[in-house]
Design an enzyme around this catalytic site. Sequence first.
Site, PDB file in Angstrom:
ATOM      1  N   ASP A 103       0.823  -1.202   0.000  1.00 30.75           N
ATOM      2  CA  ASP A 103       0.000   0.000   0.000  1.00 30.75           C
ATOM      3  C   ASP A 103       0.861   1.258   0.000  1.00 30.75           C
ATOM      4  OD1 ASP A 103       0.953  -0.531   2.558  1.00 30.75           O
ATOM      5  OD2 ASP A 103      -0.995  -0.377   3.552  1.00 30.75           O
ATOM      6  N   ASP A 106       6.928   4.012   3.483  1.00 36.04           N
ATOM      7  CA  ASP A 106       7.120   5.188   4.338  1.00 36.04           C
ATOM      8  C   ASP A 106       8.625   5.299   4.637  1.00 36.04           C
ATOM      9  OD1 ASP A 106       6.299   7.303   6.031  1.00 36.04           O
ATOM     10  OD2 ASP A 106       6.064   5.979   7.728  1.00 36.04           O
ATOM     11  N   PHE A 155      -0.082  11.750   7.576  1.00 37.82           N
ATOM     12  CA  PHE A 155      -0.661  10.455   7.929  1.00 37.82           C
ATOM     13  C   PHE A 155      -1.984  10.303   7.205  1.00 37.82           C
ATOM     14  CE2 PHE A 155      -3.111   7.402  10.342  1.00 37.82           C
ATOM     15  CZ  PHE A 155      -2.199   6.355  10.392  1.00 37.82           C
ATOM     16  N   ASP A 162      -5.131   2.082   7.301  1.00 38.51           N
ATOM     17  CA  ASP A 162      -5.892   2.235   8.540  1.00 38.51           C
ATOM     18  C   ASP A 162      -5.252   3.206   9.516  1.00 38.51           C
ATOM     19  OD1 ASP A 162      -3.669   0.369   9.091  1.00 38.51           O
ATOM     20  OD2 ASP A 162      -4.586   0.215  11.069  1.00 38.51           O
ATOM     21  N   ARG A 168     -10.084   1.488   6.789  1.00 35.51           N
ATOM     22  CA  ARG A 168      -9.646   0.765   5.592  1.00 35.51           C
ATOM     23  C   ARG A 168     -10.717   0.719   4.514  1.00 35.51           C
ATOM     24  NH1 ARG A 168      -4.905  -1.935   6.995  1.00 35.51           N
ATOM     25  NH2 ARG A 168      -4.778  -2.783   9.100  1.00 35.51           N
TER      26      ARG A 168
HETATM   27  P1  IMP Z   1       7.699   1.551   6.496  1.00 31.60           P
HETATM   28  O1  IMP Z   1       8.365   0.310   7.013  1.00 31.60           O
HETATM   29  O2  IMP Z   1       8.005   2.754   7.337  1.00 31.60           O
HETATM   30  O3  IMP Z   1       7.954   1.798   5.035  1.00 31.60           O
HETATM   31  O4  IMP Z   1       6.162   1.375   6.760  1.00 31.60           O
HETATM   32  C1  IMP Z   1       5.323   0.762   5.924  1.00 31.60           C
HETATM   33  C2  IMP Z   1       4.001   0.424   6.603  1.00 31.60           C
HETATM   34  O5  IMP Z   1       3.595   1.413   7.571  1.00 31.60           O
HETATM   35  C3  IMP Z   1       2.934   0.429   5.551  1.00 31.60           C
HETATM   36  O6  IMP Z   1       2.816  -0.818   4.932  1.00 31.60           O
HETATM   37  C4  IMP Z   1       1.714   0.853   6.324  1.00 31.60           C
HETATM   38  O7  IMP Z   1       1.103  -0.304   6.871  1.00 31.60           O
HETATM   39  C5  IMP Z   1       2.222   1.716   7.440  1.00 31.60           C
HETATM   40  N1  IMP Z   1       2.037   3.162   7.124  1.00 31.60           N
HETATM   41  C6  IMP Z   1       2.987   4.035   6.753  1.00 31.60           C
HETATM   42  N2  IMP Z   1       2.484   5.275   6.556  1.00 31.60           N
HETATM   43  C7  IMP Z   1       1.159   5.179   6.811  1.00 31.60           C
HETATM   44  C8  IMP Z   1       0.074   6.133   6.766  1.00 31.60           C
HETATM   45  O8  IMP Z   1       0.208   7.328   6.460  1.00 31.60           O
HETATM   46  N3  IMP Z   1      -1.158   5.641   7.097  1.00 31.60           N
HETATM   47  C9  IMP Z   1      -1.377   4.340   7.436  1.00 31.60           C
HETATM   48  N4  IMP Z   1      -0.394   3.422   7.477  1.00 31.60           N
HETATM   49  C10 IMP Z   1       0.868   3.826   7.170  1.00 31.60           C
HETATM   50 MG    MG Z   2       1.354  -2.252   4.745  1.00 32.09          MG
END
Ligand code: IMP
Ligand code: MG
Length: 178
Positions: A103, A106, A155, A162, A168
């Site tokens: 999805d 980040d 965010f 979610d 969701r």
């Molecule tokens: P990363 O490991 O920091 O890249 O995080 C990835 C995961 O964090 C994603 O697969 C999402 O489940 C969650 N995530 C990151 N940013 C958001 C956001 O803005 N809203 C909701 N979930 C997020």
């Molecule tokens: Mg995810």
Amino acid sequence: MNDVTVHDKTFEVFITNEEIQKAIDKMAKIIAADVKDKQPLFLVVLNGAFVFAADLMRRFDFDCEVSFVKLSSYVGTKTTSVVREIIGLDEVLHNRTVIIVEDIIDTGITMASTIPKLMKLEAKEVKLATLLFKPNAFQKDFPIDYIGMEIPNDFIVGYGLDYDGFGRNLSDIYKLKE
Ligand code: IMP
Ligand code: MG
């Protein structure tokens, strides 16, 4: 369009479903051009990517498999780092073209630990398709093969994403209201 309340917070419309669908159209064409003859295995990362995956897969009109995994997360006992194991993977990856369907990327920490684990299972190649990417939050340097849209560090919820389990099911993507 109206604001929504999820738990204790108010969110406003950020990306409409129509804009999302346009981004997926573009992505699906590029993915198809790359892998249409490779019988790819799309590996959808639950829970967040389920809505995106349903729209993306229905635009891929070639032989493929679709499977779903979860990344369990727990804090390692000896370190403070979050260890994420891939659970629910039944397919043999040996010599396959695997496309991870996410999805959002980040910080990139989740995928930075997941991609090598898939490579270890002898996949021929592992590509990454994400609907959303936050370039200003990204701390890693792995390549992201397919990106639907780049967004700022807000965010967001909706379209599979979610806030504490809720939101969701919203069709559009909303961002936290200041
Ligand atoms: P990363 O490991 O920091 O890249 O995080 C990835 C995961 O964090 C994603 O697969 C999402 O489940 C969650 N995530 C990151 N940013 C958001 C956001 O803005 N809203 C909701 N979930 C997020
Ligand atoms: Mg995810």
